[in-house]
Design a protein around this motif. Sequence first.
Motif, mmCIF file in Angstrom:
data_model
loop_
_atom_site.group_PDB
_atom_site.id
_atom_site.type_symbol
_atom_site.label_atom_id
_atom_site.label_comp_id
_atom_site.label_asym_id
_atom_site.label_seq_id
_atom_site.Cartn_x
_atom_site.Cartn_y
_atom_site.Cartn_z
ATOM 1 N N THR A 1 0.726 -1.071 0.034
ATOM 2 C CA THR A 1 -0.073 -0.128 0.057
ATOM 3 C C THR A 1 1.090 1.212 -0.019
ATOM 4 N N TYR A 2 0.253 2.448 -0.057
ATOM 5 C CA TYR A 2 0.863 3.713 -0.288
ATOM 6 C C TYR A 2 1.787 3.994 1.209
ATOM 7 N N THR A 3 1.045 3.680 2.435
ATOM 8 C CA THR A 3 1.564 3.868 3.679
ATOM 9 C C THR A 3 2.649 2.839 3.668
ATOM 10 N N GLU A 4 2.448 1.681 3.269
ATOM 11 C CA GLU A 4 3.598 0.560 3.634
ATOM 12 C C GLU A 4 4.956 0.939 2.770
ATOM 13 N N GLU A 5 4.783 1.420 1.494
ATOM 14 C CA GLU A 5 5.683 2.024 0.685
ATOM 15 C C GLU A 5 6.432 2.880 1.340
ATOM 16 N N GLN A 6 5.812 4.042 1.983
ATOM 17 C CA GLN A 6 6.403 5.060 2.509
ATOM 18 C C GLN A 6 7.336 4.565 3.893
ATOM 19 N N ASN A 7 6.800 3.632 4.416
ATOM 20 C CA ASN A 7 7.468 3.192 5.618
ATOM 21 C C ASN A 7 8.875 2.504 5.246
ATOM 22 N N TYR A 8 8.724 1.758 4.356
ATOM 23 C CA TYR A 8 9.804 1.008 3.659
ATOM 24 C C TYR A 8 10.655 1.815 3.170
ATOM 25 N N PHE A 9 10.352 2.891 2.597
ATOM 26 C CA PHE A 9 11.325 3.866 2.106
ATOM 27 C C PHE A 9 12.105 4.753 3.374
ATOM 28 N N PHE A 10 11.236 4.824 4.322
ATOM 29 C CA PHE A 10 11.709 5.807 5.457
ATOM 30 C C PHE A 10 13.003 4.861 6.207
ATOM 31 N N GLU A 11 12.667 3.672 6.279
ATOM 32 C CA GLU A 11 13.656 2.469 6.874
ATOM 33 C C GLU A 11 14.876 2.392 5.867
ATOM 34 N N GLU A 12 14.664 1.823 4.508
ATOM 35 C CA GLU A 12 15.769 1.955 3.924
ATOM 36 C C GLU A 12 16.724 3.295 3.651
ATOM 37 N N LEU A 13 16.090 4.399 3.955
ATOM 38 C CA LEU A 13 16.882 5.702 3.583
ATOM 39 C C LEU A 13 17.526 5.765 4.913
ATOM 40 N N TYR A 14 16.946 5.425 6.116
ATOM 41 C CA TYR A 14 17.406 5.600 7.462
ATOM 42 C C TYR A 14 18.711 4.679 7.568
ATOM 43 N N THR A 15 18.735 3.617 7.124
ATOM 44 C CA THR A 15 19.731 2.614 7.296
ATOM 45 C C THR A 15 20.933 3.088 6.400
ATOM 46 N N ALA A 16 20.710 3.408 4.981
ATOM 47 C CA ALA A 16 21.806 3.829 4.056
ATOM 48 C C ALA A 16 22.386 5.187 4.751
ATOM 49 N N LEU A 17 21.671 6.056 5.191
ATOM 50 C CA LEU A 17 21.948 7.245 5.709
ATOM 51 C C LEU A 17 22.879 6.964 6.827
ATOM 52 N N GLU A 18 22.383 6.310 7.835
ATOM 53 C CA GLU A 18 23.265 6.040 8.962
ATOM 54 C C GLU A 18 24.740 5.485 8.569
ATOM 55 N N LYS A 19 24.717 4.561 7.467
ATOM 56 C CA LYS A 19 26.046 4.114 7.261
ATOM 57 C C LYS A 19 26.935 4.917 6.687
ATOM 58 N N ALA A 20 26.343 6.064 5.716
ATOM 59 C CA ALA A 20 26.999 6.979 5.001
ATOM 60 C C ALA A 20 27.552 7.992 6.103
ATOM 61 N N MET A 21 26.769 8.470 7.173
ATOM 62 C CA MET A 21 27.140 9.563 7.772
ATOM 63 C C MET A 21 27.942 8.826 8.977
ATOM 64 N N LYS A 22 28.261 7.883 9.453
ATOM 65 C CA LYS A 22 29.160 7.172 10.509
ATOM 66 C C LYS A 22 30.380 7.760 10.393
#
Length: 317
Positions: A2-23
């Motif tokens: 669903t739209y909300t599920e896709e948003q949540n998926y994107f949030f978690e994927e972005l968080y994980t990738a950004l955390e790795k990049a900013m460390k």
Amino acid sequence: MTYTEEQNYFFEELYTALEKAMKPEGASLERVDVPKNNTVQKGISIRFEGQPISPAIYPSRFFRDFQNGVSVEEIVFYIKDGLTAESITKRGIMELNHDNAPHYLRSAIVSYEGNREWLKDVPHERVADLALYAKWDFGGGYSAKVTNPLLAHLQMTKEELLRTAKGNMAMQARLRTMKDALIARAVQEGMPEELTEEMRDQLPDIPFYVLNVNGGIDGAALVADPSVMRKAGRDLGEGFYILPSSVHEVLIVPKSTGAKPEELRDMVYRINRQEVPIEERLSDNVYEFDGHTLTLAGQTETLERELPGLAAMHRKR
């Protein structure tokens, strides 16, 4: 999904990738709910150790790019580039002091009723049914509300803070015809400049003007600056109504058009519901400027505020 599920998926994927990049940059991330205009947004706070303030990014602003095929890696690269640019490095964050305030402060405006909870922690000034407050602009699209603790850190009074913020915005003010504003927006969105004259000939003359600032962010705050409003009156040579297009700009309608406040209010209400995202919505009201202050058009609110005082005087007689 669903739209909300896709948003949540994107949030978690972005968080994980950004955390790795900013460390490697010495930054830590945290999921936060950030009060914004009329709403609360899910954000990611990025904190550099020992710094008094942390920038936040909002995945919702990048979600449409993701839907259009932009990869999470590309989005992270863009965010990281902005966060490590000179204006947002640790050095830039450490420049939060009284001496630098005149260079970095700008004003913003929101509806008072829809935001009164978070405004309790933010120095602000009531203007009609609105509230003006100050932001610290780090550049690169990053800013932070000036809260009461930050005001104390800057060693400024509330009056000095807001006066400085309004003054900086006033220097960027621009009043353009609706036609000029539409053409400028089309060029910004990729239209070749050689087509501007053809577009100018095709567009009808619309008796509205657009008031905003260079850069296009938070320009509606200009309505709280009497000097800007007086200059608009001089430029037009007559009185005018003010329509809140969004928190970023307002429309100026000369009274010689014959438009009635109630008709304009209906138009603002309809456009707000159909075209303006809630986080950018300012108000459903229409305003006018009496030479000193902003008032609600076609209403007697200023007089009504004064009546209790007059009544008290009569009771004492």
